[in-house]
Structure formats: C-alpha cells, structure tokens
Write a protein that holds these residues in place. Structure first.
Motif, PDB file in Angstrom:
ATOM      1  N   TRP A 330      28.761   3.389  15.613  1.00  0.00           N
ATOM      2  CA  TRP A 330      28.385   3.456  17.029  1.00  0.00           C
ATOM      3  C   TRP A 330      28.045   4.903  17.355  1.00  0.00           C
ATOM      4  O   TRP A 330      28.806   5.816  17.032  1.00  0.00           O
ATOM      5  CB  TRP A 330      29.520   2.978  17.934  1.00  0.00           C
ATOM      6  CG  TRP A 330      29.075   2.788  19.354  1.00  0.00           C
ATOM      7  CD1 TRP A 330      28.487   1.673  19.895  1.00  0.00           C
ATOM      8  CD2 TRP A 330      29.162   3.740  20.430  1.00  0.00           C
ATOM      9  NE1 TRP A 330      28.198   1.880  21.213  1.00  0.00           N
ATOM     10  CE2 TRP A 330      28.596   3.133  21.583  1.00  0.00           C
ATOM     11  CE3 TRP A 330      29.645   5.045  20.522  1.00  0.00           C
ATOM     12  CZ2 TRP A 330      28.521   3.788  22.811  1.00  0.00           C
ATOM     13  CZ3 TRP A 330      29.555   5.708  21.744  1.00  0.00           C
ATOM     14  CH2 TRP A 330      29.015   5.077  22.869  1.00  0.00           C
ATOM     15  N   ARG A 362      32.772  -6.409  26.089  1.00  0.00           N
ATOM     16  CA  ARG A 362      31.439  -5.852  26.287  1.00  0.00           C
ATOM     17  C   ARG A 362      30.888  -5.298  24.969  1.00  0.00           C
ATOM     18  O   ARG A 362      31.636  -5.065  24.026  1.00  0.00           O
ATOM     19  CB  ARG A 362      31.499  -4.722  27.322  1.00  0.00           C
ATOM     20  CG  ARG A 362      31.954  -5.157  28.716  1.00  0.00           C
ATOM     21  CD  ARG A 362      32.157  -3.944  29.615  1.00  0.00           C
ATOM     22  NE  ARG A 362      33.238  -3.106  29.129  1.00  0.00           N
ATOM     23  CZ  ARG A 362      33.490  -1.884  29.580  1.00  0.00           C
ATOM     24  NH1 ARG A 362      32.732  -1.358  30.509  1.00  0.00           N
ATOM     25  NH2 ARG A 362      34.501  -1.175  29.092  1.00  0.00           N
ATOM     26  N   ILE A 363      29.575  -5.080  24.934  1.00  0.00           N
ATOM     27  CA  ILE A 363      28.960  -4.460  23.755  1.00  0.00           C
ATOM     28  C   ILE A 363      29.584  -3.099  23.513  1.00  0.00           C
ATOM     29  O   ILE A 363      29.908  -2.733  22.389  1.00  0.00           O
ATOM     30  CB  ILE A 363      27.430  -4.354  23.943  1.00  0.00           C
ATOM     31  CG1 ILE A 363      26.807  -5.759  23.974  1.00  0.00           C
ATOM     32  CG2 ILE A 363      26.806  -3.521  22.830  1.00  0.00           C
ATOM     33  CD1 ILE A 363      25.329  -5.754  24.298  1.00  0.00           C
ATOM     34  N   ASP A 364      29.769  -2.319  24.582  1.00  0.00           N
ATOM     35  CA  ASP A 364      30.454  -1.027  24.534  1.00  0.00           C
ATOM     36  C   ASP A 364      30.724  -0.602  25.966  1.00  0.00           C
ATOM     37  O   ASP A 364      30.505  -1.379  26.902  1.00  0.00           O
ATOM     38  CB  ASP A 364      29.633   0.023  23.756  1.00  0.00           C
ATOM     39  CG  ASP A 364      28.239   0.224  24.339  1.00  0.00           C
ATOM     40  OD1 ASP A 364      28.099   0.282  25.572  1.00  0.00           O
ATOM     41  OD2 ASP A 364      27.282   0.333  23.562  1.00  0.00           O
ATOM     42  N   ARG A 464      17.486  -8.977  20.334  1.00  0.00           N
ATOM     43  CA  ARG A 464      18.581  -8.858  19.359  1.00  0.00           C
ATOM     44  C   ARG A 464      18.629 -10.058  18.433  1.00  0.00           C
ATOM     45  O   ARG A 464      18.879  -9.913  17.222  1.00  0.00           O
ATOM     46  CB  ARG A 464      19.921  -8.697  20.098  1.00  0.00           C
ATOM     47  CG  ARG A 464      21.153  -8.767  19.178  1.00  0.00           C
ATOM     48  CD  ARG A 464      21.161  -7.622  18.174  1.00  0.00           C
ATOM     49  NE  ARG A 464      22.316  -7.639  17.297  1.00  0.00           N
ATOM     50  CZ  ARG A 464      22.354  -8.239  16.114  1.00  0.00           C
ATOM     51  NH1 ARG A 464      21.284  -8.898  15.654  1.00  0.00           N
ATOM     52  NH2 ARG A 464      23.443  -8.182  15.370  1.00  0.00           N
ATOM     53  N   ASP A 476      23.647  -4.440  15.950  1.00  0.00           N
ATOM     54  CA  ASP A 476      23.215  -3.926  17.243  1.00  0.00           C
ATOM     55  C   ASP A 476      22.648  -2.517  17.093  1.00  0.00           C
ATOM     56  O   ASP A 476      23.218  -1.673  16.389  1.00  0.00           O
ATOM     57  CB  ASP A 476      24.389  -3.875  18.225  1.00  0.00           C
ATOM     58  CG  ASP A 476      24.925  -5.258  18.570  1.00  0.00           C
ATOM     59  OD1 ASP A 476      24.231  -6.257  18.273  1.00  0.00           O
ATOM     60  OD2 ASP A 476      26.029  -5.342  19.138  1.00  0.00           O
ATOM     61  N   HIS A 530      19.399  -6.656  24.695  1.00  0.00           N
ATOM     62  CA  HIS A 530      20.485  -7.605  24.925  1.00  0.00           C
ATOM     63  C   HIS A 530      20.428  -8.127  26.362  1.00  0.00           C
ATOM     64  O   HIS A 530      20.311  -7.342  27.310  1.00  0.00           O
ATOM     65  CB  HIS A 530      21.830  -6.927  24.682  1.00  0.00           C
ATOM     66  CG  HIS A 530      21.956  -6.311  23.316  1.00  0.00           C
ATOM     67  ND1 HIS A 530      22.787  -6.820  22.349  1.00  0.00           N
ATOM     68  CD2 HIS A 530      21.340  -5.229  22.752  1.00  0.00           C
ATOM     69  CE1 HIS A 530      22.685  -6.087  21.254  1.00  0.00           C
ATOM     70  NE2 HIS A 530      21.815  -5.118  21.473  1.00  0.00           N
ATOM     71  N   THR A 533      23.026  -6.586  28.979  1.00  0.00           N
ATOM     72  CA  THR A 533      22.860  -5.261  29.566  1.00  0.00           C
ATOM     73  C   THR A 533      21.518  -5.082  30.267  1.00  0.00           C
ATOM     74  O   THR A 533      21.415  -4.267  31.186  1.00  0.00           O
ATOM     75  CB  THR A 533      23.008  -4.167  28.496  1.00  0.00           C
ATOM     76  OG1 THR A 533      22.114  -4.446  27.409  1.00  0.00           O
ATOM     77  CG2 THR A 533      24.438  -4.104  27.979  1.00  0.00           C
TER      78      THR A 533
END
Length: 611
Positions: A330, A362-364, A464, A476, A530, A533
């Motif tokens: 990440w 969440r994704i981040d 995605r 991702d 995505h 988001t």
C-alpha cells in the motif's frame, strides 16, 4: 478529537484535518493559489479543512507541523562546517533566510495561526513531528493493514533520507535510518538536473523517459557514485555532487564521468539522455528491491507500506510487488511532502494521544484520496454563467451516457466531478479523459491539450473487476502508483523496422489494443476504479465498456504543463477554453467547445512557468 496537520516552507505546502482518527479533509495550497508546488504557509488549505469539518481553529485540539526545523538548521550548519570553506556562497545566501524564517519557525507558525484565532494557545496546542515519522505515519495509519513493514525514501528530512519501521495497530516504530548526504532521492534528483529537468518536479519525466533508453551507464553509477550493500544500504561519493554546499546538484567531476555538461532545459533530447534516464531508473529499482527484500526478511510481514517522494516511482513499486518479498503493498497517494500533513496529524492522534486505530471494511483510510473541495451543480452553474460558459444541465444517467458516447467518438473530455484529489495524481475527479483505443491520442493530448513533451506516457483508468483482463496485475491500484505490463494477448509486437526507430519516434507506433496508454516497453501506470470510492467515474467506465467493449480510458490530470490541477469550475472552464479539449463535464453540466463564445479563448501555452 480534531487534529490539523500542516506541511509548509519547502515545497508542496498542504493542510489535512483528522477527526477521531478519520481523515475528513486535505488539500494542497497550490490548487488555490495556482502556483505549482507552492511552499508558502497554507492559508487557503487550512481554511478549506476547517470549513469542511464545520469548525474554526478554536475547535481544533492540536495543530501538528510535519517536521522539526531546529534539526534541519542543525544539519545545515554541520554540513557547511564539514565542507568548509567550500560552499560559502550558498551558505551566505541560505543563512539569512534561515535566521529570518526557519530557525524561528515556531514563532512564524504561531503568528500565522493567530490570523485564524487571535487567542490560539500555541504553547499547548502546537506540536512538531519528525519528517520521516510523518511520512511513515502517512504510509501505515491509513493503510488497510493491521500490521505492516514501513519504508520511507525521499531527498532529505531533517537528517534522515531513508527509514524502515514496523506498524501494528496504533503503534509505529522506526527501526533503521540512512542519513544525509546519502540519499536515493537526491541521487535521482541529480540525474533529473543533469538530464535538463527541474528538480523536485521533473523526476517523473526521467522515469517516463527511461523506457526509451538502455541502462548503459548503470555500471558506471554503481562503480563510481554509489556503494550499494546487499541489504540496500548505501553510501554516495560526494566528490561527484554539489548539493551539500553548492547551488546545483552535480559538478565538473560528474560531467567528466558521463562525458558532457548537463543538458539545458528544452534542449533536444538525444539517445544519450534516454540511456542516462534508463540507467538511474535501473539503479533506483535495484536499491529499492534490496531494501524491500531485507525488510521483508527482517520483519516477516506480508504487508509493506511506502511513502516519501521516491514512493511515487511507480515503476519501482510495480517491481517490488512482482518481486514477492511482500504479498501486499500500500502506497500513500500523497507520498511527497504534502502527505506529511496527513502523517503529522495521524502520528499525533495515534502515537502522541495513543488513540485506537480502526481499519474497518474500507479499501483504506484515504477515501480514494477524494479529500478536497467539491461543488454542487447549482454553485457550478452560477460560477460558469459568470465566466461566460454555455452548457446543458443533464440528469445523472444522461450525463454519463453523453460523455461515454463522445469518448467513443474520439473526443477528449475535461472531467470535473465531486471532491478534488489530494496528491499529485488526478484520479477521476479533476481529470482529462479519452479513448485508450485511439492510436494517435497520446500525441494529441500531449501536444494539443497538455502542451508538454511528446514522450510522456498516459495512464489507464480501468474497472477494478476488469484489470486482470487487460494488465499483468490482479490487485488494487487505486492511486495510479503501480506499473504493470499490458497482458500479452492484447499486445502488438513491433516489426523489425519499428524496433529500429530512434527512441521517441517509437511513441506513435501502436503496441497494443489500448495504444494511448501503452508505453514503449508495453507497460502502463494502472489506476483501478472502485464503485465504493468513485461511483460516478465507475459508472462512466461501465457505460464506456457497454458502448465499446473496452473498460479502459486514458486518465491524465486536468491542467496544462506547469499549471496545478484545476480546483474550481472557473479553473476548469479556463483550461477548457485555452486548450483543444472537445467537451467538459462539470458535475451534470455539459459543455461543448463549438457552442462556446470563442472570444473567451485564450493562449494557455504561456500562462504558466514550465515545469
């Protein structure tokens, strides 16, 4: 608890606001002042963050600055003493500025913050983090990992140029550091300077130029400039550089080693320059791979977090992912100094105040990096009317259909939607988008829209769910920070005649089913889109796929060369009228070039200083 993080006084000033551990707003000062890489105190960015949180400075519990100016001053003095009497001229130029502003930066910050609140209690509410601690915190705390190894790399903070650490929960420990003047970021910047590009902004041009060359000078770099150890630690021979005490990055000994003086800006690029770019890129990748392999072996973690300016080298990032020392990577999207504002705020929240960290599903924690100002359609309509724009207001479905249809017909579209991105990349809210299948779109966008060098590649935005069908990537990549090859079945091999073309002449040779986003080495800087988001951009790609069968669009930042990314509807309209964009979507307001008042056209080429 509300914490305001600040980055300022070097380059890319920014502000970020964290509320109960959640990043609610972040913006770079350049977007408001229209001065690229603005280093001034971030008045406008702070005002935006406070407004977004519905508070004023009195409602902020802590203000945190992203580095420690006294330590920087210590480095400045010790460096000049170590190299004395060399560099006296630059010392004489630097010291008055440091004495006037930077040595007394706490007082300067106090005075600026009191413009927001006359009674601001700076003694108790103003904190300072170390530079690489801010980078590391920006890398780990917003990541989706409960635990991870952390690597930060940049030019220099106070003393540190590279750090490794480990995060778990709400804790983050820096374990090892490399110190100035031994810096991978400064080594790359030295070649940025030597190949004729601007330091602190042109490094990505060197990365984009590298695939046109061969790494013929890599051995020379490893033999003379850098002593690289198996664990990725290194030592730079300062006799070839001038950045410690001089007003330039390299010196005459460097020139003799590589056979010529530095290229002047705008001088014609030759194969030699391309080979130099390929060489420093190859050496950088080797350093980063050795660092990450050693860090993976040391920590045993499956997860790696990256930040610092070198983490914007998406080619190296892609190789780290494929290398396999870590299963998951990440990267902080605002990996440079702007992201230090986020890191400073999060470091104070989790480390200074020991508040817990929630990862969730969440994704981040970056919310897609869509953390800046947004405009309602009513507000945008008022602003555009005052600017003289002519437009049609559509509903959500009709707007997406119209945009997809125009894109499928080869039109280039300004795409201004939702909240502005934080960081150097446009990610589908302040973007110029086009059909990736077009064989001439790269040159059209470079020369007629962006007004920039023809060799520079464009990135693909892809659904995605479809990324593995088009690229050698099945993870991702929401922030356009991983490079992967176009899958083999969608590549077109160049003929022997095409292979023999001189470097940049290869740029117009179609190499895949999506030539507008395929670099000369078949690579692409991938952005996965995505629905969670960015539902509007996801809907556009979905509709474009329905019309064309292709889920990939060109995505580049909405600006021209030397201009910050557009921030307001007025900025978008000016850029639209100053370039050869065909259409512009501002929310649900749709503008077509032919319908505009052509007296509002302007010469945009010379409006901004070249980057």
């Amino acid at each position: 608890m509300r914490i305001l993080g600040l980055s300022a006084f070097y380059h890319d000033s920014a502000a970020a606001l964290v509320e109960d551990g959640r990043i609610v707003a972040a913006a770079q000062e350049e977007r408001f002042t229209r001065k690229k890489h603005d280093s001034g105190f971030p008045h406008h960015a702070i005002a935006f963050c406070l407004e977004a949180a519905g508070t004023d400075l009195d409602g902020i519990d802590q203000v945190v600055f992203y580095d420690k100016p006294f330590l920087k001053f210590e480095r400045l003095l010790e460096t000049y003493l170590a190299f004395a009497p060399n560099g006296f001229r630059s010392f004489r130029m630097a010291i008055p500025l440091w004495l006037r502003e930077k040595l007394f930066q706490k007082q300067l910050l106090r005075d600026e913050l009191r413009k927001f609140s006359a009674d601001f209690d700076w003694e108790n509410r103003l904190l300072f983090t170390e530079h690489h601690q801010s980078h590391a915190a920006s890398a780990f705390f917003p990541s989706p990992f409960e635990e991870a190894a952390v690597l930060t790399m940049d030019g220099v903070g106070e003393w540190t140029t590279t750090s490794t650490g480990f995060g778990r929960g709400n804790t983050l420990t820096i374990r090892k550091e490399l110190h100035f003047p031994h810096s991978l970021g400064l080594l790359y910047s030295a070649f940025t300077y030597y190949t004729g590009f601007k330091v602190n902004s042109g490094e990505y041009k060197v990365m984009g130029l590298a695939p046109y060359g061969e790494p013929r000078y890599a051995g020379l770099i490893l033999e003379h400039l850098i002593d690289l150890k198996p664990d990725g630690s290194f030592w730079l021979d300062q006799s070839y550089f001038d950045y410690c005490t001089g007003l330039r990055m390299t010196n005459e000994r460097f020139d003799r080693l590589f056979g010529a003086p530095p290229r002047s800006p705008e001088e014609l690029l030759t194969q030699r320059h391309m080979d130099l770019a390929a060489s420093i890129q190859a050496v950088t990748e080797e350093v980063v791979l050795r660092l990450t392999r050693a860090l993976g072996a040391e920590t045993g973690s499956d997860n790696l977090c990256l930040a610092g300016g070198v983490a914007l080298n998406c080619v190296a990032n892609g190789k780290v992912l494929r290398d396999g020392a870590f299963r998951n990577i990440w990267i902080q999207p605002a990996a440079g100094d702007a992201g230090g504002a986020i890191g400073a705020a999060l470091a104070a929240y989790h480390m200074y105040h020991a508040r817990p960290r929630a990862i969730g599903d969440r994704i981040d924690g970056m919310s897609g990096s869509y953390l800046g100002p947004a405009f309602s359609d009513d507000d945008s309509e008022r602003r555009l009317r005052e600017a003289g724009a002519r437009f049609t207001r559509l509903d959500d479905h009709a707007m997406v259909e119209r945009a997809a249809a125009d894109l499928s017909q080869g039109k280039a579209l300004g795409w201004f939607q939702g909240a502005m991105e934080f960081g150097p990349r446009a990610l589908g809210n302040r973007s110029i988008i086009a059909d990736a299948r077009s064989s001439d779109m790269q040159s059209v966008l470079n020369l007629k829209v962006k007004y920039r060098e023809s060799f520079r590649p464009f990135a693909p935005a892809v659904l995605r769910s479809d990324v593995a069908e088009w690229f050698d990537l099945d993870s991702d990549s929401p922030y356009m920070l991983l490079v992967a090859d176009v899958v083999a079945r969608r590549q077109r091999r160049m003929t022997a005649e095409e292979q023999a073309l001189f470097g940049i002449e290869k740029v117009n040779v179609p190499r895949s089913d999506i030539p507008a986003v395929t670099h000369v080495d078949y690579s692409a800087r991938v952005q996965t889109v995505h629905e969670e988001t960015n539902p509007r951009f996801h809907a556009l790609l979905t509709q474009f796929k329905a019309v064309t069968g292709c889920p990939v669009l060109v995505n580049t930042s909405f600006n021209v060369r030397g201009e910050p990314i557009v921030a307001t509807p007025e900025d978008a309209f000016r850029c639209f009228m100053g370039t050869e964009l065909d259409a512009l979507a501002v929310g649900n307001l749709y503008l077509v070039k032919e319908e505009q008042d052509m007296s509002l056209r302007r010469d945009y080429k010379g409006a901004f200083e070249l980057d």
